[in-house]
Design a protein around this motif. Sequence first.
Motif, PDB file in Angstrom:
ATOM      1  N   THR A   1     -62.710 -47.012 -11.480  1.00  0.00           N
ATOM      2  CA  THR A   1     -61.432 -47.533 -11.995  1.00  0.00           C
ATOM      3  C   THR A   1     -61.301 -47.080 -13.449  1.00  0.00           C
ATOM      4  O   THR A   1     -62.294 -46.988 -14.172  1.00  0.00           O
ATOM      5  CB  THR A   1     -61.336 -49.075 -11.919  1.00  0.00           C
ATOM      6  N   LEU A   2     -60.064 -46.801 -13.834  1.00  0.00           N
ATOM      7  CA  LEU A   2     -59.826 -46.173 -15.140  1.00  0.00           C
ATOM      8  C   LEU A   2     -59.271 -47.145 -16.157  1.00  0.00           C
ATOM      9  O   LEU A   2     -58.687 -48.169 -15.814  1.00  0.00           O
ATOM     10  CB  LEU A   2     -58.840 -45.023 -14.962  1.00  0.00           C
TER      11      LEU A   2
ATOM     12  N   ARG B   1     -54.707 -41.883 -16.337  1.00  0.00           N
ATOM     13  CA  ARG B   1     -54.267 -41.878 -14.940  1.00  0.00           C
ATOM     14  C   ARG B   1     -55.126 -40.897 -14.163  1.00  0.00           C
ATOM     15  O   ARG B   1     -55.630 -39.934 -14.732  1.00  0.00           O
ATOM     16  CB  ARG B   1     -52.794 -41.480 -14.856  1.00  0.00           C
ATOM     17  N   PRO B   2     -55.267 -41.156 -12.858  1.00  0.00           N
ATOM     18  CA  PRO B   2     -56.062 -40.232 -12.040  1.00  0.00           C
ATOM     19  C   PRO B   2     -55.500 -38.814 -12.110  1.00  0.00           C
ATOM     20  O   PRO B   2     -54.285 -38.644 -12.101  1.00  0.00           O
ATOM     21  CB  PRO B   2     -55.885 -40.772 -10.614  1.00  0.00           C
ATOM     22  N   SER B   3     -56.376 -37.830 -12.211  1.00  0.00           N
ATOM     23  CA  SER B   3     -55.925 -36.436 -12.152  1.00  0.00           C
ATOM     24  C   SER B   3     -57.103 -35.563 -11.763  1.00  0.00           C
ATOM     25  O   SER B   3     -58.251 -35.980 -11.889  1.00  0.00           O
ATOM     26  CB  SER B   3     -55.393 -35.994 -13.527  1.00  0.00           C
ATOM     27  N   GLU B   4     -56.776 -34.381 -11.303  1.00  0.00           N
ATOM     28  CA  GLU B   4     -57.832 -33.429 -10.938  1.00  0.00           C
ATOM     29  C   GLU B   4     -58.677 -33.076 -12.158  1.00  0.00           C
ATOM     30  O   GLU B   4     -59.895 -32.937 -12.084  1.00  0.00           O
ATOM     31  CB  GLU B   4     -57.225 -32.157 -10.349  1.00  0.00           C
TER      32      GLU B   4
ATOM     33  N   ARG C   1     -61.065 -35.763 -12.869  1.00  0.00           N
ATOM     34  CA  ARG C   1     -62.100 -35.751 -11.847  1.00  0.00           C
ATOM     35  C   ARG C   1     -63.211 -34.759 -12.227  1.00  0.00           C
ATOM     36  O   ARG C   1     -64.386 -35.103 -12.239  1.00  0.00           O
ATOM     37  CB  ARG C   1     -61.478 -35.357 -10.502  1.00  0.00           C
TER      38      ARG C   1
ATOM     39  N   ARG D   1     -63.751 -40.808  -6.441  1.00  0.00           N
ATOM     40  CA  ARG D   1     -62.524 -41.430  -5.911  1.00  0.00           C
ATOM     41  C   ARG D   1     -61.993 -42.439  -6.916  1.00  0.00           C
ATOM     42  O   ARG D   1     -62.723 -43.332  -7.330  1.00  0.00           O
ATOM     43  CB  ARG D   1     -62.815 -42.146  -4.609  1.00  0.00           C
ATOM     44  N   PHE D   2     -60.752 -42.253  -7.284  1.00  0.00           N
ATOM     45  CA  PHE D   2     -60.126 -43.200  -8.211  1.00  0.00           C
ATOM     46  C   PHE D   2     -59.554 -44.363  -7.423  1.00  0.00           C
ATOM     47  O   PHE D   2     -59.009 -44.182  -6.333  1.00  0.00           O
ATOM     48  CB  PHE D   2     -58.998 -42.510  -8.996  1.00  0.00           C
ATOM     49  N   THR D   3     -59.666 -45.537  -7.954  1.00  0.00           N
ATOM     50  CA  THR D   3     -59.112 -46.705  -7.279  1.00  0.00           C
ATOM     51  C   THR D   3     -58.658 -47.722  -8.328  1.00  0.00           C
ATOM     52  O   THR D   3     -59.102 -47.671  -9.470  1.00  0.00           O
ATOM     53  CB  THR D   3     -60.145 -47.312  -6.305  1.00  0.00           C
ATOM     54  N   ASN D   4     -57.782 -48.638  -7.899  1.00  0.00           N
ATOM     55  CA  ASN D   4     -57.316 -49.673  -8.831  1.00  0.00           C
ATOM     56  C   ASN D   4     -58.319 -50.795  -8.979  1.00  0.00           C
ATOM     57  O   ASN D   4     -58.327 -51.503  -9.978  1.00  0.00           O
ATOM     58  CB  ASN D   4     -55.994 -50.264  -8.357  1.00  0.00           C
TER      59      ASN D   4
ATOM     60  N   GLU E   1     -56.164 -45.083   0.329  1.00  0.00           N
ATOM     61  CA  GLU E   1     -56.379 -44.057  -0.696  1.00  0.00           C
ATOM     62  C   GLU E   1     -57.226 -42.908  -0.129  1.00  0.00           C
ATOM     63  O   GLU E   1     -57.202 -41.800  -0.621  1.00  0.00           O
ATOM     64  CB  GLU E   1     -57.109 -44.667  -1.909  1.00  0.00           C
TER      65      GLU E   1
END
Length: 651
Positions: A571-572, A576-579, A582, A603-606, A649
């Motif tokens: 979780t970030l 924001r999630p991005s390649e 990653r 894997r990004f998740t909330n 997801e």
Amino acid sequence: MAQPTGQLDTVMHENRIFPPPAEFSRRARIKSMDEYQRLWDEAAADPAAFWATMAREELHWFQPFSTALAWNEPFAKWFVGGTTNASYNCLDKHVAEGRGDRIAFLWEGEPGDARTLTYAELLKQVCKFANVLKSLGVERGDVVSIYMPLTPELAIAMLACARIGAVHSVIFAGFSAEAIADRNNDAKAKIQITADAGYRRGQVLPLKNTVDEALAKSLTVEKCIVLDRVNEAIHMERGRDFWWHELMAQASEDCPAEPLDSENTLFILYTSGSTGKPKGIRHTTAGYNLFVKKTFEWVFDYRDEDVFWCTADCGWVTGHSYVVYGPLSAGATVVLYEGAPNYPHEGRFWEIVEKYKVTIFYTAPTAIRAFMKWGDEHAEKHDLSSLRLLGTVGEGINPEAWMWYHRVIGRERCPIVDTWWQTETGGIMMSPLPGATPTKPGSCTKPLPGVIPQIVDSQGGEVDVHHGGWLTIAHPWPGMLRGIWGDDERYKETYWSKVPGKYLAGDNARRDEDGYYWIMGRIDDVLNVSGHRLSTIEIESALVSHPHVAEAAAVGRPDELKGEAVAVFVTLRGARPSEALRSELVKHVRNQIGALAQPDDVRFTNALPKTRSGKIMRRLLKDIASGKETVGDTTTLEDYSVLARLRSEDE
Ligand code: ATP
Ligand code: MG
């Protein structure tokens, strides 16, 4: 190279060290490592004699014990032949010594209502409620199931059981009807105590409705006592349900504490179940009481002027040991807060610290990671200068979260005690002593006096320095569990079958060149990558050291080439999630701890799936990472929707 079975490789490099502030040491109970070492050596030379001396000094005995320890592996009896009472040690003792006017509880409700209870008032309430229990037919040995919000009445109910020798089984008031019924049936509970409802994040939780559903399936529960907390309209079943305040209005204040055998069961507590079917851990009276009192005084260096706040709910062992029995035995002033840390705003905890001038603050890593995510400004808005000591419990703390706690909450003045222990151990087993032990972020440092840990491989041999292995405890201690309720076989099998003669904790650990212990996660969570056995926490800590990672969980998934591949769920914060992120994270882990531990999947998740006590459920993530359709037991999961989201997801 691959290690012999049971051993783990370590990839973590953490060299920061923080000596105790001189001023802190000067005033502390244990002032130096020499003093600590002397005490530890004395205890290790003859643990039973060490604890026997303590027990005579620290507890009130109606009748003295004759034998310190009767050990019939794996069944221990401590302080055999003695009679005492935990409620007496927590309450009557202080009142008898003229300290009845001291504040026991500073309680803050979620809506902002507040109450203060002195030791004398608490004693009076406990006596009355003990009489209430008796009037409903509760006798010594009967199990009382408690499902209540964190109000003073929850502690009163626990202490009233202790007073008459009834056994409490506290169930966190967030569990489902099914979970309550399972636990009630397993424990054969006779009475249920609950409230009409409770507050959580501004919402009203319909506790009594849930209990009604649970009682329909709880075959042994005869009666139910209901605290009016919220003033909700609820169903009261005639002849079964009784209002707390009505029963209390008629109850006498006269209820002397019963002399109870040292080994009388004090409580059962079902573990949170991050690893499987909940089990009822059984604790008894004298040994547990002594252990939580002494560990409380050592680890928190408690002084008369302190205000102690442990944020745990009484539904967990932390609440039993360091909200109720430990602090009250020591005559401490304890803050109780009913609600969520982010209601009505994300600075609520710091507002409470300021309001009550909390001096010692004890919380869980999951909360600390949430505070980090919410931002420093919430803590910065409040006067936290009353704080002198911080603690953590429940999971390993990633070094970067430790540093944040040290800097933003402790303002670089407060020592941090990272306390390792379990429901099964009753109280803290390993922790810094804040006036003595130089701390290293991420290490629970050293065992307390009377605790003898050993790290072994699957053959039972001790492993070398810096090798991970199974954490065991080599000698019985007074706070140890006495068994699993109604299941001696499971008790033997779980804790005593794999390593003869030693308690198997179920966690991996390593020891460094200074004799410091580093918990490496649960035995079941080890990753097996190309013949190397890696710990979850080291990979997770590497991720959390990246400024944009709030929280991380590492699990293994089957891989044809490597045995297992490393999958991480992240979780970030502030990104924001991005390649790009990653690949940056993969590179970051490689730089921090090496190519071996580099994640194959990010894997990004909330949100991560957690137990209701806030621990990451890696078992479920492992199933998701491996693409399994059905996942294991999810009854203790905090938020089911997290699983659903993680699955979607995935697609
Ligand atoms: P279950 O046994 O049902 O899976 P649980 O182990 O989460 O539940 P607890 O007894 O509350 O229930 O937690 C004890 C465990 O928490 C320890 O065995 C360890 O894995 C982890 N833990 C607790 N404190 C620490 C710490 N300071 N550092 C690292 N891990 C910790
Ligand atoms: Mg456990």
